[in-house]
Design a protein around this motif. Structure first.
Motif, PDB file in Angstrom:
ATOM      1  N   GLU A   6     103.347  72.645  23.312  1.00  0.00           N
ATOM      2  CA  GLU A   6     102.764  73.158  24.816  1.00  0.00           C
ATOM      3  C   GLU A   6     101.931  74.415  24.286  1.00  0.00           C
ATOM      4  OE1 GLU A   6     103.402  72.327  27.769  1.00  0.00           O
ATOM      5  OE2 GLU A   6     101.723  74.122  28.745  1.00  0.00           O
ATOM      6  N   LYS A   7     102.442  75.023  23.453  1.00  0.00           N
ATOM      7  CA  LYS A   7     101.420  76.456  22.815  1.00  0.00           C
ATOM      8  C   LYS A   7     100.182  75.781  22.141  1.00  0.00           C
ATOM      9  CE  LYS A   7     102.231  80.002  23.642  1.00  0.00           C
ATOM     10  NZ  LYS A   7     104.185  80.512  23.631  1.00  0.00           N
ATOM     11  N   VAL A   8     100.091  75.081  21.613  1.00  0.00           N
ATOM     12  CA  VAL A   8      99.179  74.003  20.621  1.00  0.00           C
ATOM     13  C   VAL A   8      97.990  73.259  21.766  1.00  0.00           C
ATOM     14  CG1 VAL A   8      98.022  72.064  19.381  1.00  0.00           C
ATOM     15  CG2 VAL A   8     100.272  73.704  19.053  1.00  0.00           C
ATOM     16  N   VAL A   9      98.551  73.275  23.009  1.00  0.00           N
ATOM     17  CA  VAL A   9      98.152  72.275  24.464  1.00  0.00           C
ATOM     18  C   VAL A   9      96.921  73.616  24.580  1.00  0.00           C
ATOM     19  CG1 VAL A   9      97.365  70.863  26.297  1.00  0.00           C
ATOM     20  CG2 VAL A   9      99.054  69.924  24.112  1.00  0.00           C
ATOM     21  N   ALA A  10      97.399  74.592  25.153  1.00  0.00           N
ATOM     22  CA  ALA A  10      96.937  75.447  25.533  1.00  0.00           C
ATOM     23  C   ALA A  10      96.111  76.818  24.985  1.00  0.00           C
ATOM     24  CB  ALA A  10      98.833  77.004  26.669  1.00  0.00           C
ATOM     25  N   ARG A  11      96.339  76.480  23.584  1.00  0.00           N
ATOM     26  CA  ARG A  11      95.256  77.496  22.907  1.00  0.00           C
ATOM     27  C   ARG A  11      94.237  76.596  22.746  1.00  0.00           C
ATOM     28  NH1 ARG A  11      99.446  80.015  18.679  1.00  0.00           N
ATOM     29  NH2 ARG A  11      99.639  81.084  20.257  1.00  0.00           N
ATOM     30  N   HIS A  12      94.389  75.632  22.310  1.00  0.00           N
ATOM     31  CA  HIS A  12      93.145  74.933  22.276  1.00  0.00           C
ATOM     32  C   HIS A  12      92.622  73.468  22.476  1.00  0.00           C
ATOM     33  CE1 HIS A  12      94.441  75.897  17.861  1.00  0.00           C
ATOM     34  NE2 HIS A  12      95.210  76.185  18.099  1.00  0.00           N
ATOM     35  N   GLY A  13      93.530  73.255  23.825  1.00  0.00           N
ATOM     36  CA  GLY A  13      93.214  72.426  25.016  1.00  0.00           C
ATOM     37  C   GLY A  13      91.442  72.131  25.185  1.00  0.00           C
ATOM     38  N   VAL A  14      91.205  73.464  25.953  1.00  0.00           N
ATOM     39  CA  VAL A  14      89.519  73.983  26.628  1.00  0.00           C
ATOM     40  C   VAL A  14      88.369  73.901  25.248  1.00  0.00           C
ATOM     41  CG1 VAL A  14      88.117  75.649  26.719  1.00  0.00           C
ATOM     42  CG2 VAL A  14      90.184  75.496  27.815  1.00  0.00           C
ATOM     43  N   THR A  15      88.837  73.912  23.841  1.00  0.00           N
ATOM     44  CA  THR A  15      87.936  73.638  23.131  1.00  0.00           C
ATOM     45  C   THR A  15      87.858  72.377  22.689  1.00  0.00           C
ATOM     46  OG1 THR A  15      88.243  75.819  21.987  1.00  0.00           O
ATOM     47  CG2 THR A  15      88.017  74.229  20.252  1.00  0.00           C
ATOM     48  N   GLY A  25      79.462  62.740  25.995  1.00  0.00           N
ATOM     49  CA  GLY A  25      79.465  62.977  27.345  1.00  0.00           C
ATOM     50  C   GLY A  25      81.113  63.449  28.456  1.00  0.00           C
ATOM     51  N   VAL A  26      80.505  63.874  29.715  1.00  0.00           N
ATOM     52  CA  VAL A  26      81.735  64.524  30.263  1.00  0.00           C
ATOM     53  C   VAL A  26      82.343  63.586  30.665  1.00  0.00           C
ATOM     54  CG1 VAL A  26      82.304  66.059  32.353  1.00  0.00           C
ATOM     55  CG2 VAL A  26      80.008  66.250  30.703  1.00  0.00           C
ATOM     56  N   HIS A  27      81.207  62.529  31.389  1.00  0.00           N
ATOM     57  CA  HIS A  27      82.248  61.035  31.759  1.00  0.00           C
ATOM     58  C   HIS A  27      83.690  60.277  30.729  1.00  0.00           C
ATOM     59  CE1 HIS A  27      82.830  57.289  33.582  1.00  0.00           C
ATOM     60  NE2 HIS A  27      82.699  56.768  32.704  1.00  0.00           N
ATOM     61  N   ASP A  28      83.190  60.171  29.427  1.00  0.00           N
ATOM     62  CA  ASP A  28      84.192  59.599  28.440  1.00  0.00           C
ATOM     63  C   ASP A  28      85.391  60.662  27.737  1.00  0.00           C
ATOM     64  OD1 ASP A  28      83.493  57.302  29.330  1.00  0.00           O
ATOM     65  OD2 ASP A  28      82.139  56.872  28.166  1.00  0.00           O
ATOM     66  N   SER A  87      80.631  68.919  39.609  1.00  0.00           N
ATOM     67  CA  SER A  87      80.483  69.863  37.878  1.00  0.00           C
ATOM     68  C   SER A  87      81.452  70.197  37.332  1.00  0.00           C
ATOM     69  CB  SER A  87      79.114  70.245  37.658  1.00  0.00           C
ATOM     70  OG  SER A  87      79.124  70.785  36.458  1.00  0.00           O
ATOM     71  N   ASP A  88      82.420  70.558  36.360  1.00  0.00           N
ATOM     72  CA  ASP A  88      83.498  70.979  36.925  1.00  0.00           C
ATOM     73  C   ASP A  88      83.556  72.024  34.967  1.00  0.00           C
ATOM     74  OD1 ASP A  88      84.432  69.540  35.045  1.00  0.00           O
ATOM     75  OD2 ASP A  88      85.916  68.447  36.030  1.00  0.00           O
TER      76      ASP A  88
ATOM     77  N   THR B  16      90.613  71.140  36.188  1.00  0.00           N
ATOM     78  CA  THR B  16      91.015  69.982  34.668  1.00  0.00           C
ATOM     79  C   THR B  16      91.371  69.944  34.037  1.00  0.00           C
ATOM     80  OG1 THR B  16      88.255  70.637  35.366  1.00  0.00           O
ATOM     81  CG2 THR B  16      88.679  69.163  33.453  1.00  0.00           C
ATOM     82  N   MET B  17      91.578  71.333  33.401  1.00  0.00           N
ATOM     83  CA  MET B  17      92.790  71.608  32.083  1.00  0.00           C
ATOM     84  C   MET B  17      93.696  71.219  32.784  1.00  0.00           C
ATOM     85  SD  MET B  17      90.672  71.830  30.276  1.00  0.00           S
ATOM     86  CE  MET B  17      92.800  71.958  28.886  1.00  0.00           C
ATOM     87  N   ALA B  18      94.286  71.898  34.659  1.00  0.00           N
ATOM     88  CA  ALA B  18      96.053  71.084  34.925  1.00  0.00           C
ATOM     89  C   ALA B  18      95.939  69.906  35.161  1.00  0.00           C
ATOM     90  CB  ALA B  18      95.800  71.982  36.066  1.00  0.00           C
TER      91      ALA B  18
END
Lengths: 163, 199
Positions: A6-15, A25-28, A87-88, B16-18
């Motif tokens: 869970e920590k890995v997802v929280a820390r690196h999910g955005v990157t 692209g955003v779509h895929d 757009s998000d 989005t992340m959620a």
């Protein structure tokens, strides 16, 4: 000691999402993000504790992006029809989707180089290891990619600067 | 250049992340990749972390135990495949809500007691025999498990209960009727005993 996944997802999910968006692209990107973390979760217990987790995730994301890219090509899915959701990307005022699409249209090496360099924060040496070339070539690909974007993306260019 | 990098590295909104996280939890669960699923619930004794293996509820943790540290412990003792995946905890959450709402007196949940061993696990297996609203002394519990002289070991077993609230170590008091210790703090122990006494 190995962190809970869970920590890995929280820390690196955005990157990882940014990397997926830059490669596809955003779509895929969402599909590639999911595949990346599923695959990472499967392999996580065997990951050496000293491993660079973000570089590991980026490597998986790259592989998954290639898979998704091939799948969409084979199925000839039209990319023009983006989902009708706002757009998000969190930047008000700009049509960011254009920029992400411009990134996707970059030559392959340039796209990957700026993605790993500027979105994943990897060193040119790490990027060279992924792309399979010299460190100088990786550095040049990142610079060229950024130049191409600057020319093609109006938001980054003063109006009327060229005619 | 700053514009471009600014846009590309702009914050991704939490929704989005959620959404992506929920999808990951769902897919990981259906592929059997979640060795420890957890969620956090509010309760009259503070926020409780609930964690379950595929076998059953494996840990209930009070906030004062530091949930991050508890998750790290679960990662090292059970498996690092720990994911916030509330679906597996739905029944546990409902039963705990019912308990605090005085609608439930016993828990009917599969339990995974693999975090405790030997005598401690034996004691914890017997604790649910102490009925709702009743209390026993550490000495009486020692007698209950057939080791009348192991009073201190019973105290340790209660103090290290990985499933407080659900496995009712709060119903064990000192022989003189004073509270003794409690993993969630004495206020929490008092709250649970008052809740059950009022019913």
């Amino acid at each position: 000691m190995k962190q809970p996944f869970e920590k890995v997802v929280a820390r690196h999910g955005v990157t990882v999402l940014r990397v997926c968006r830059a490669l596809l692209g955003v779509h895929d990107a969402d599909d590639a993000w999911s595949e990346t973390f599923l695959s990472a979760l499967r392999a996580y217990p065997d990951l050496p504790e000293t491993a660079n987790v973000e570089a590991w995730l980026v490597t998986i994301a790259r592989r998954k992006a290639i898979d998704v890219h091939r799948a969409t090509k084979r199925n000839a899915v039209a990319v023009e029809a983006l989902p009708e959701t706002p757009s998000d990307l969190g930047v008000p005022g700009g049509d960011d989707t254009d920029l992400w699409d411009a990134v996707v249209r970059l030559p392959d090496k340039q796209r990957q180089a700026i993605t790993y360099r500027y979105l994943a924060g990897m060193s040119h040496a790490e990027i060279a290891a992924i792309l399979g070339g010299t460190v100088d070539a990786a550095r040049r690909a990142a610079a060229d990619g950024l130049n191409t974007l600057r020319k093609g993306y109006p938001g980054a260019h003063a109006k009327g600067a060229s005619s | 250049m700053n514009d471009i990098l600014g846009v590309l590295s702009a914050p991704v909104d939490p929704e989005t992340m959620a959404r992506l996280h929920a999808r990951l939890a769902r897919e990981a669960e259906s592929e059997g990749l979640v060795d420890v699923a957890y969620t956090v619930v509010d309760s009259p004794v503070g926020r409780l972390l609930l964690a379950a293996t595929p076998k059953g509820l494996v840990r209930v943790a009070y906030q004062n135990e530091d949930h991050d540290r508890v998750l790290e412990m679960l990662a090292s003792k059970i498996s690092p495949r720990v994911l916030h995946a509330p679906r597996r905890l739905e029944t546990a959450v409902r039963e705990i809500d019912e308990y605090f709402g005085r609608l439930r007196r016993t828990f009917d949940l599969p339990l995974d007691l693999s975090l405790s061993h030997g005598f401690r696990q034996l004691v914890q297996k017997h604790l649910p025999e102490i009925g709702y609203g009743q209390t026993l002394s550490y000495r009486q519990v020692a007698e209950l498990v057939g080791s009348p002289r192991a009073v201190r070991a019973v105290g340790t077993a209660c103090a290290t209960n990985p499933l407080p609230v659900v496995v009712p170590c709060h119903r064990v008091l000192r022989t003189d009727g004073s509270l003794g210790g409690y993993i969630g703090g004495l206020d929490a122990k008092t709250t649970l005993l008052n809740l059950e006494a009022a019913a």
